[in-house]
Scaffold this motif. Structure first.
Motif, short mmCIF file in Angstrom:
data_model
loop_
_atom_site.label_atom_id
_atom_site.label_comp_id
_atom_site.label_asym_id
_atom_site.label_seq_id
_atom_site.Cartn_x
_atom_site.Cartn_y
_atom_site.Cartn_z
N VAL A 1 0.84 -1.21 0.00
CA VAL A 1 0.00 0.00 0.00
C VAL A 1 0.87 1.25 0.00
O VAL A 1 0.66 2.19 -0.80
CB VAL A 1 -0.95 0.01 1.22
N PHE A 2 1.87 1.29 0.89
CA PHE A 2 2.73 2.48 0.96
C PHE A 2 3.61 2.62 -0.28
O PHE A 2 3.91 3.74 -0.69
CB PHE A 2 3.56 2.45 2.24
N CYS A 3 4.00 1.49 -0.88
CA CYS A 3 4.72 1.57 -2.16
C CYS A 3 3.83 2.19 -3.23
O CYS A 3 4.29 3.02 -4.03
CB CYS A 3 5.18 0.18 -2.60
N GLY A 4 2.56 1.78 -3.24
CA GLY A 4 1.62 2.36 -4.20
C GLY A 4 1.40 3.85 -3.98
O GLY A 4 1.33 4.63 -4.93
N MET A 5 1.30 4.24 -2.72
CA MET A 5 1.13 5.66 -2.40
C MET A 5 2.35 6.47 -2.82
O MET A 5 2.23 7.56 -3.40
CB MET A 5 0.86 5.83 -0.90
N ALA A 6 3.55 5.93 -2.55
CA ALA A 6 4.78 6.62 -2.95
C ALA A 6 4.87 6.74 -4.46
O ALA A 6 5.26 7.78 -5.01
CB ALA A 6 6.00 5.88 -2.39
N PHE A 7 4.50 5.66 -5.15
CA PHE A 7 4.54 5.67 -6.62
C PHE A 7 3.59 6.73 -7.18
O PHE A 7 3.94 7.47 -8.10
CB PHE A 7 4.16 4.29 -7.15
#
Length: 275
Positions: free
Chosen positions: A252-258
């Protein structure tokens, strides 16, 4: 054809075609990795949350004020909650194991297998209908986003496309098991994706091209509510089930950062009137 409608159709086709990718992954590999599926859902959830809170809801509050912006946002939440009450998001059904139920020469087991195949095929068709109906508001959201600017439309199309790949798997897997036909599985999964461009056409007919900017911001705020509800109600639970809580939260946080990085890069690369 109006250029704005063509852009909306093109972006919605990205999400629509991603169901075909999900179906294709089933017929290429009979046992898709559930962990990978869960990580993909978690990553898409991060994209959705970033779009909902950092972009759509944020812009609606800035443009309309705190009260109006939040009213539009929660109107979207309530709307999609009602939609999911009557048209719940289907998930892939458990597929019976041929080796456990099939015994050559045993008529009783063959009858059981045939009955299981019929049940699974029926569940696949119901899943396809549910996902098709579920995709209508997603296509509408992409079109409304493209009316605001290419950046918003692209971000929504990307997040929805990632979300639709598991939906294609959920349709193709039971159909492939029941019919043993790669073409039937891929065809039904692809059919579900056509609901998104159809949603674009419907919303284009309902709303004029020169929509009042305040109403457009409000509708996009409502789209943010729809996306937030979709993420928290459907995508995150699936991610937790398939990939585990810790791995899903990281995704989830990888997606948000992306998504935050893509928002920044798109702001730099696109002309001001397209942002």
């Amino acid at each position: 054809m109006d250029s704005q409608l063509m852009v909306g159709l093109a972006l919605s086709c990205i999400g629509g075609l991603s169901t075909s990718i999900g179906g294709l992954s089933v017929i290429i590999n009979k046992t898709p990795s559930l962990k990978l599926l869960g990580l993909l859902q978690g990553f898409a959830a991060g994209l959705m949350l970033s779009i909902s809170f950092f972009d759509l809801a944020h812009n609606a509050i800035n443009s309309l004020g705190y009260l109006k912006g939040n009213l539009w946002f929660f109107a979207g939440v309530i709307f999609f909650a009602v939609v999911t009450k009557f048209i719940p998001e289907p998930t892939a059904v458990p597929i019976p194991d041929d080796k456990k139920t099939k015994n050559v020469g045993d008529r009783r087991n063959r009858d059981i297998m045939k009955r299981q195949r019929r049940q699974v095929l029926f569940s696949g068709i119901i899943t396809a209908i549910g996902i098709s109906l579920h995709n209508f508001p997603e296509g509408m959201a992409v079109f409304l986003g493209s009316m605001k600017g290419l950046r918003v439309g692209l971000n929504l199309a990307l997040a929805i496309a990632l979300h639709n790949i598991p939906e294609g798997i959920a349709v193709a897997l039971p159909v492939y098991f029941a019919t043993e036909s790669k073409w039937q599985a891929l065809k039904l999964a692809s059919f579900c994706g056509f609901a998104e461009p159809l949603g674009v056409i419907i919303i284009a007919c309902l709303f004029p091209r020169s929509l009042n900017p305040e109403i457009l911001e409000g509708l996009l705020g409502a789209v943010g509510g729809v996306m937030a509800f979709l993420t928290l109600h459907e995508m995150l639970p699936l991610a937790f089930d398939y990939a585990g809580q810790k791995q899903s939260v990281k995704a989830v946080f990888c997606g948000m950062a992306f998504m935050c990085a893509s928002l920044f890069l798109l702001r730099l690369s696109l002309p001001e009137n397209m942002v």
